[in-house]
Structure formats: C-alpha cells, structure tokens
Write an enzyme that holds these catalytic residues in place. Structure first.
Site, PDB file in Angstrom:
ATOM      1  CE  LYS A  34       6.961   2.600  -2.117  1.00  0.00           C
ATOM      2  NZ  LYS A  34       6.575   1.309  -2.449  1.00  0.00           N
ATOM      3  CB  SER A  54      -5.131  -4.321   3.419  1.00  0.00           C
ATOM      4  OG  SER A  54      -3.822  -3.773   3.638  1.00  0.00           O
ATOM      5  CG  PHE A  58      -4.136   4.596  -5.605  1.00  0.00           C
ATOM      6  CD1 PHE A  58      -4.776   3.587  -6.200  1.00  0.00           C
ATOM      7  CD2 PHE A  58      -3.317   5.141  -6.324  1.00  0.00           C
ATOM      8  CE1 PHE A  58      -4.837   3.497  -7.522  1.00  0.00           C
ATOM      9  CE2 PHE A  58      -3.070   5.311  -7.564  1.00  0.00           C
ATOM     10  CZ  PHE A  58      -4.069   4.169  -8.244  1.00  0.00           C
ATOM     11  CG  ASP A 116       0.016  -8.457   4.400  1.00  0.00           C
ATOM     12  OD1 ASP A 116      -0.164  -7.507   3.562  1.00  0.00           O
ATOM     13  OD2 ASP A 116       0.078  -8.010   5.673  1.00  0.00           O
ATOM     14  CB  THR A 126      -4.455   2.430   0.631  1.00  0.00           C
ATOM     15  OG1 THR A 126      -4.001   3.422   1.119  1.00  0.00           O
ATOM     16  CG2 THR A 126      -4.104   2.239  -0.863  1.00  0.00           C
ATOM     17  CB  CYS A 166       1.434  -4.616  -3.149  1.00  0.00           C
ATOM     18  SG  CYS A 166       0.907  -4.776  -4.523  1.00  0.00           S
ATOM     19  CB  SER A 209       5.438   6.159  -4.711  1.00  0.00           C
ATOM     20  OG  SER A 209       5.065   7.459  -4.097  1.00  0.00           O
ATOM     21  CE1 TYR A 225       6.560   5.204   0.265  1.00  0.00           C
ATOM     22  CE2 TYR A 225       6.065   7.314  -1.098  1.00  0.00           C
ATOM     23  CZ  TYR A 225       5.714   6.065  -0.622  1.00  0.00           C
ATOM     24  OH  TYR A 225       4.701   5.399  -1.364  1.00  0.00           O
TER      25      TYR A 225
END
Length: 261
Positions: free
Chosen positions: A171, A16, A200, A37, A202, A85, A154, A167
C-alpha cells in the site's frame, strides 16, 4: 470530469465492499460500469443490478487483465474512469519465536510476494493499460480531461501494525507511485489520485466477532465507528468529478492512527 449517462467506467474488486459501493455510485450517475473481480456469483449479480458487465479478472494475470479490458470496452467503449479496489492482506511477522517451543520462523517470501503482486503490481498493471486506452480518447473539457483514475491504498501505508510488513509495503507503494504517475499522464489529461481508507465495514470485517468490531470502532477518534463503503465511494466520486483534484493521497479514517498492534 462530469460523470454522466453512458460514461464508461471500470472498477476492480468491484463485486463487494468498497468496489461495489463505488460501482453503485457511478451507476447512479448513469455510468456504464464494468466490474473486474474473481467472484463470479457476486460480480454477475451486481452487474445485472447496475446494467453493467462482469469480467472475471485476477489482476496478477496479464492475460486476464487484457481480456477484461477487451470485454469491458466491447460492451461500453473505452473507459474514462478506473477505480482500483482489488486487494488482499495478511498478518505475518517478519520473524517470530514460538512461545511454547522456541522455534524461530521468518515471513515466507512467497506470501510476501503474493501481496505485492496483487496490491501493488496488479494496481499498476490496470493503471498502465487503462491510461494507454484513455490516451486514444478526445478530451471532454476545456482543460483537456480524458480520464480519471482512483487507487486504493490504506492507512497501513503510513502506520502499519505488527504483521503488516507485506501489506504496508504494497500500500505504501501505491501511495508512492501516485504522484509520479499523475506527472507521467499530465500532458494527456488523465488525473490520478489515491484513497487511504482506515477501518471499514466491509464483508471481510463483517466476518469478525462482534466484540472485535466494537473494539475497533471504539479506537476511531471521531466518529467512533467503522467507515461505511458508501463514504469511500463519495470520496472516489469527488476525486473523479473535481477537475483540480490530482496527484493526491488522502486518508479517510476518522482521524485514527494505528497502534503497533
């Protein structure tokens, strides 16, 4: 490196969002795509659509990553392309005080470690195993190109917001290791680059209320909208196909600089 018919590729988090858009872009060029995934339903459906293969992989598991690469290579041969990803996030302050009770709490270390395990160590695990496989291939150009790797960081790596310590650390680690890995692999003809996406559109973002999405879109200088996964895929394809693109960390964010909150 030219992406052409039957070029083997692996996309982690490929069922996704950014990963799915990249898988589609690779398949449109004729690449044979393996999707790593956790979501079997979406992963199997996309693999069938693209004529690829789905591998159920948790990137924190050494055994599952090994099994995923083995399955992908049995189906398509040794990959020349890896796009990372797979990732998660959370929002917890380092330490905080409850406004009503005054109770003080700190960030649970298990939650911090989990984000690092997925986003940073999981990414490195896939890079190391894929690069080792690429080193067995013959060069496919005069420059000695054997393969290309694209990672996902990110904008939070550079301007993380409140609650994003884990996070941002994960990143930032992806950004920090990009150049050293590119240098590690330079004699082997394997290039490594990283994309730093902004906000984004998503599936995760689609779950937000419309007013939240509108406010986020308005915070982007230009264009004042959320990024489209297809735009991420275009940059990933540019990094893969442009032979002089190596060791770079590139923001893709409409010029946004994140506020503290």
């Amino acid at each position: 490196m030219e992406v052409s018919a039957n070029t083997p590729a692996v996309v982690t988090g490929g069922a996704s969002g950014l990963g799915a858009a990249t898988a589609r872009a690779l398949a449109a060029k004729g690449a044979k795509v393996a999707i790593f995934d956790m979501n079997e339903e979406k992963g199997e459906a996309l693999a069938a659509e693209l004529g690829g293969v789905f591998c159920k992989v948790n990137v924190t598991s050494e055994e599952e990553v090994d099994a995923g690469f083995a399955k992908a290579r049995a189906a398509h041969g040794q990959e020349r392309i890896l796009v990372n990803c797979a990732g998660i996030g959370n929002a917890i302050k380092t330490a905080s005080r409850d406004k009503q009770t005054g109770e003080i709490k700190h960030f649970p270390l298990s939650a911090f470690e989990f984000v690092i395990q997925v986003n940073l160590i999981g990414t490195f695990r896939c890079i190391a195993k894929s690069a080792a496989g690429m080193m067995t291939l013959d060069p496919m150009s005069e420059d000695g190109d054997r393969g290309a790797i694209v990672n996902t960081a990110s904008v939070a790596a550079e301007d993380g917001q409140m609650g994003q310590a884990a996070y941002s650390a994960s990143k930032g680690g992806v950004v920090g290791m990009t150049l050293p890995i590119a240098r590690d692999l330079m004699r082997e003809g394997i290039r490594v680059n990283t994309i730093l996406p902004g906000i984004f559109n998503t599936p995760l973002m689609n779950a937000a209320p419309p007013q939240v999405k509108e406010a986020l879109a308005a915070s982007v200088p230009f264009p004042a909208r959320l990024g489209n996964p297809e735009e991420y895929a275009k940059l990933a394809m540019c990094m893969i196909e442009t032979g002089y693109f190596n060791g770079e960390d590139v923001r893709l964010d409409g010029a946004i600089r994140m506020a503290p909150r």
